[in-house]
Design a protein around this motif. Structure first.
Motif, PDB file in Angstrom:
ATOM      1  N   ALA A   1       0.887  -1.168   0.000  1.00  0.00           N
ATOM      2  CA  ALA A   1       0.000   0.000   0.000  1.00  0.00           C
ATOM      3  C   ALA A   1       0.924   1.217   0.000  1.00  0.00           C
ATOM      4  N   TYR A   2       1.252   1.667  -1.202  1.00  0.00           N
ATOM      5  CA  TYR A   2       2.265   2.719  -1.385  1.00  0.00           C
ATOM      6  C   TYR A   2       1.628   3.971  -1.970  1.00  0.00           C
ATOM      7  N   VAL A   3       2.017   5.120  -1.429  1.00  0.00           N
ATOM      8  CA  VAL A   3       1.691   6.401  -2.057  1.00  0.00           C
ATOM      9  C   VAL A   3       2.954   7.245  -2.044  1.00  0.00           C
ATOM     10  N   PRO A   4       3.164   8.070  -3.074  1.00  0.00           N
ATOM     11  CA  PRO A   4       4.425   8.799  -3.206  1.00  0.00           C
ATOM     12  C   PRO A   4       4.655   9.829  -2.109  1.00  0.00           C
ATOM     13  N   CYS A   5       5.913  10.203  -1.951  1.00  0.00           N
ATOM     14  CA  CYS A   5       6.286  11.158  -0.911  1.00  0.00           C
ATOM     15  C   CYS A   5       5.658  12.531  -1.120  1.00  0.00           C
ATOM     16  N   ASP A   6       5.308  12.880  -2.349  1.00  0.00           N
ATOM     17  CA  ASP A   6       4.733  14.218  -2.536  1.00  0.00           C
ATOM     18  C   ASP A   6       3.313  14.316  -1.988  1.00  0.00           C
ATOM     19  N   SER A   7       2.773  13.207  -1.497  1.00  0.00           N
ATOM     20  CA  SER A   7       1.479  13.245  -0.814  1.00  0.00           C
ATOM     21  C   SER A   7       1.630  13.577   0.677  1.00  0.00           C
ATOM     22  N   GLN A   8       2.877  13.590   1.174  1.00  0.00           N
ATOM     23  CA  GLN A   8       3.104  13.882   2.591  1.00  0.00           C
ATOM     24  C   GLN A   8       2.605  15.291   2.913  1.00  0.00           C
ATOM     25  N   TYR A   9       1.958  15.424   4.061  1.00  0.00           N
ATOM     26  CA  TYR A   9       1.346  16.670   4.537  1.00  0.00           C
ATOM     27  C   TYR A   9       0.110  17.055   3.730  1.00  0.00           C
ATOM     28  N   LYS A  10      -0.305  16.196   2.816  1.00  0.00           N
ATOM     29  CA  LYS A  10      -1.480  16.498   1.989  1.00  0.00           C
ATOM     30  C   LYS A  10      -2.520  15.405   2.187  1.00  0.00           C
ATOM     31  N   ASP A  11      -2.565  14.454   1.251  1.00  0.00           N
ATOM     32  CA  ASP A  11      -3.614  13.428   1.296  1.00  0.00           C
ATOM     33  C   ASP A  11      -3.040  12.021   1.383  1.00  0.00           C
ATOM     34  N   ALA A  12      -1.870  11.884   2.017  1.00  0.00           N
ATOM     35  CA  ALA A  12      -1.223  10.571   2.091  1.00  0.00           C
ATOM     36  C   ALA A  12      -2.098   9.537   2.796  1.00  0.00           C
ATOM     37  N   VAL A  13      -2.758   9.936   3.875  1.00  0.00           N
ATOM     38  CA  VAL A  13      -3.563   8.966   4.623  1.00  0.00           C
ATOM     39  C   VAL A  13      -4.726   8.479   3.767  1.00  0.00           C
ATOM     40  N   ARG A  14      -5.432   9.410   3.122  1.00  0.00           N
ATOM     41  CA  ARG A  14      -6.557   9.007   2.264  1.00  0.00           C
ATOM     42  C   ARG A  14      -6.078   8.070   1.165  1.00  0.00           C
ATOM     43  N   GLN A  15      -5.015   8.451   0.487  1.00  0.00           N
ATOM     44  CA  GLN A  15      -4.539   7.627  -0.623  1.00  0.00           C
ATOM     45  C   GLN A  15      -4.090   6.249  -0.133  1.00  0.00           C
ATOM     46  N   THR A  16      -3.486   6.188   1.036  1.00  0.00           N
ATOM     47  CA  THR A  16      -3.053   4.890   1.568  1.00  0.00           C
ATOM     48  C   THR A  16      -4.254   4.010   1.884  1.00  0.00           C
ATOM     49  N   PHE A  17      -5.289   4.599   2.498  1.00  0.00           N
ATOM     50  CA  PHE A  17      -6.503   3.820   2.762  1.00  0.00           C
ATOM     51  C   PHE A  17      -7.108   3.306   1.455  1.00  0.00           C
ATOM     52  N   GLU A  18      -7.019   4.090   0.391  1.00  0.00           N
ATOM     53  CA  GLU A  18      -7.542   3.634  -0.901  1.00  0.00           C
ATOM     54  C   GLU A  18      -6.737   2.455  -1.431  1.00  0.00           C
ATOM     55  N   GLN A  19      -5.419   2.440  -1.182  1.00  0.00           N
ATOM     56  CA  GLN A  19      -4.595   1.312  -1.618  1.00  0.00           C
ATOM     57  C   GLN A  19      -4.888   0.070  -0.772  1.00  0.00           C
ATOM     58  N   ILE A  20      -5.139   0.265   0.514  1.00  0.00           N
ATOM     59  CA  ILE A  20      -5.568  -0.850   1.360  1.00  0.00           C
ATOM     60  C   ILE A  20      -6.877  -1.429   0.827  1.00  0.00           C
ATOM     61  N   ASP A  21      -7.774  -0.540   0.448  1.00  0.00           N
ATOM     62  CA  ASP A  21      -9.062  -0.956  -0.111  1.00  0.00           C
ATOM     63  C   ASP A  21      -8.881  -1.761  -1.394  1.00  0.00           C
ATOM     64  N   VAL A  22      -7.915  -1.383  -2.219  1.00  0.00           N
ATOM     65  CA  VAL A  22      -7.662  -2.104  -3.469  1.00  0.00           C
ATOM     66  C   VAL A  22      -7.303  -3.556  -3.184  1.00  0.00           C
ATOM     67  N   VAL A  23      -6.449  -3.793  -2.172  1.00  0.00           N
ATOM     68  CA  VAL A  23      -6.059  -5.167  -1.852  1.00  0.00           C
ATOM     69  C   VAL A  23      -7.276  -5.972  -1.392  1.00  0.00           C
ATOM     70  N   HIS A  24      -8.086  -5.383  -0.536  1.00  0.00           N
ATOM     71  CA  HIS A  24      -9.300  -6.082  -0.097  1.00  0.00           C
ATOM     72  C   HIS A  24     -10.205  -6.401  -1.288  1.00  0.00           C
ATOM     73  N   ARG A  25     -10.353  -5.448  -2.194  1.00  0.00           N
ATOM     74  CA  ARG A  25     -11.239  -5.672  -3.340  1.00  0.00           C
ATOM     75  C   ARG A  25     -10.667  -6.683  -4.324  1.00  0.00           C
ATOM     76  N   MET A  26      -9.340  -6.747  -4.445  1.00  0.00           N
ATOM     77  CA  MET A  26      -8.727  -7.794  -5.263  1.00  0.00           C
ATOM     78  C   MET A  26      -9.105  -9.169  -4.740  1.00  0.00           C
ATOM     79  N   CYS A  27      -9.063  -9.317  -3.420  1.00  0.00           N
ATOM     80  CA  CYS A  27      -9.411 -10.608  -2.814  1.00  0.00           C
ATOM     81  C   CYS A  27     -10.890 -10.928  -3.012  1.00  0.00           C
ATOM     82  N   GLN A  28     -11.730  -9.904  -2.952  1.00  0.00           N
ATOM     83  CA  GLN A  28     -13.163 -10.113  -3.147  1.00  0.00           C
ATOM     84  C   GLN A  28     -13.502 -10.430  -4.597  1.00  0.00           C
ATOM     85  N   LYS A  29     -12.773  -9.810  -5.530  1.00  0.00           N
ATOM     86  CA  LYS A  29     -13.067 -10.010  -6.948  1.00  0.00           C
ATOM     87  C   LYS A  29     -12.559 -11.352  -7.459  1.00  0.00           C
TER      88      LYS A  29
END
Length: 395
Positions: A62-90
């Motif tokens: 669950a990777y997001v680039p460093c330029d997301s730091q101090y901006k939306d890194a947490v949101r983007q990381t949660f979205e990557q976590i969600d992708v892994v869960h959805r891969m397993c569901q699909k």
């Protein structure tokens, strides 16, 4: 090769790092409905390649680039976590979500690829232990302390290249809180991407074994992302694991590489720390160049066969395939269980260390300059003006 495939049928190949979830963001904006991993062939990893490569378990990054730091890194990381869960569901016939050592073994018995999550970069938690705990609840089982930027609490590997300046002399006091909380949670501490100073500090203070999810041997390729011999010896003392990265830049420090070059790293780590501290950390779909013979996930058996040709015993190969990582994860779970009566750390990072225009100071004993959003202020002014106008009109 027959012997390699036989061993891989008996012990799960556990790979420490794969960036397929990031490819899903870059190529499809995380719209899994627009891609079929049974047929899509534009990445190092798809379902046919996973089957051919006998991939028993994978830590998906669950990777997001460093330029997301101090901006939306947490949101983007949660979205990557969600992708892994959805891969397993699909793709339930291929993937089984896993969050424990037992889950890995259960998935292997069911002939599915156990799918675990590793968050690659401490900037993803935005200096929040609460965020870290929430990610654990969602199944994250390792945190790479930094990626390629300093965080407010830890230096990154570029400090050792002198292209960046150390801000914390390794870990700050809050960084040490993060290490203790990782131990308490039972989350693996990943030292890929950190400078030697952080490696030494964590190896000294962590109660659980550590991992390098995708790093190779510095003595073989003198790249600062790799692990020096003195650290390999400390990893052995700590009973941790270094999962070898396949990227050419870390294997030969050059544009090209082959299977034998990667096996040289396995041999060296075995020589310094023993076969019990080595594993596989391919970094597929996260790097631009891979060795000849290891071009995608399907080719990993070639490396297993090469180790056997070099007189690695069956027991040593099984340890490297997955036995070592399972041991490390089980010990981390034991440390968690031992600390089960310890309260969560709720002492926040000092506000001065994280103050920036994108952060509010609610809860801190400091004035909150962003307490009223400009748009909210404008709306309030418009509302008051309207009420005044209505009142005057009625009069």
């Amino acid at each position: 090769m027959d012997r390699a495939l036989q061993l891989m049928s008996e012990t799960p190949l556990i790979d420490g790092h794969n960036d397929l979830p990031w490819q899903m963001r870059e190529r499809f904006n995380n719209q899994l409905s627009k891609v079929d991993l049974n047929t899509f062939n534009g990445t190092h990893t798809n379902i046919p390649k996973i089957k051919d490569g006998r991939l028993g378990a994978q830590f998906w990054s669950a990777y997001v680039p460093c330029d997301s730091q101090y901006k939306d890194a947490v949101r983007q990381t949660f979205e990557q976590i969600d992708v892994v869960h959805r891969m397993c569901q699909k793709y339930p016939e291929t993937f089984m979500f896993a969050s424990s050592s037992q889950d890995i073994l259960d998935a292997f018995r069911q002939k599915k690829t156990a799918s675990l999550i590793g968050v690659e970069g401490g900037h993803s938690i935005d200096s929040s232990l609460g965020t870290l705990r929430t990610m654990y609840q969602l199944g994250v089982r390792y945190l790479t302390l930094t990626h390629s930027c300093n965080t407010p609490w830890a230096d990154n590997w570029l400090v050792d290249t002198e292209s960046e300046t150390s801000q914390h002399n390794g870990l700050s006091p809050f960084g040490k809180q993060v290490i203790k909380e990782l131990n308490r949670l039972g989350m693996l501490i990943d030292l890929a991407h950190v400078p030697v100073k952080v490696m030494e500090q964590v190896l000294e203070m962590s109660q659980a074994p550590v991992i390098f999810s995708h790093s190779s041997a510095y003595e073989i390729c003198k790249h600062k992302r790799n692990v020096p011999d003195d650290i390999l010896r400390k990893v052995k003392e700590k009973q941790g694991i270094v999962m070898v990265n396949f990227a050419n830049d870390y294997v030969t420090c050059s544009y090209t590489a082959n299977v034998a070059d990667v096996a040289n790293h396995f041999d060296h780590i075995k020589k310094i720390g023993g076969a019990d501290i080595v594993g596989f950390g391919g970094d597929y779909d996260g790097v631009p160049r891979l060795p000849e013979g290891l071009e995608d996930v399907s080719k990993v058996p070639n490396l297993v066969a090469e180790l056997l040709r070099r007189n690695w015993s069956d027991a040593e190969v099984k340890a490297a395939l997955g036995g070592n990582l399972l041991r490390v994860l089980k010990e981390t779970e034991r440390v968690r269980d031992r600390l089960i009566g310890t309260d969560p750390d709720d002492d926040p990072i000092p506000y001065a260390q994280v103050e920036n225009p994108c952060r509010t100071s609610y809860g801190y004993d400091v004035p909150n300059q962003a307490a009223l959003h400009p748009l909210t202020a404008a709306t309030l002014l418009l509302t008051v003006s309207s009420q005044v106008f209505i009142t005057l009109s009625h009069e």
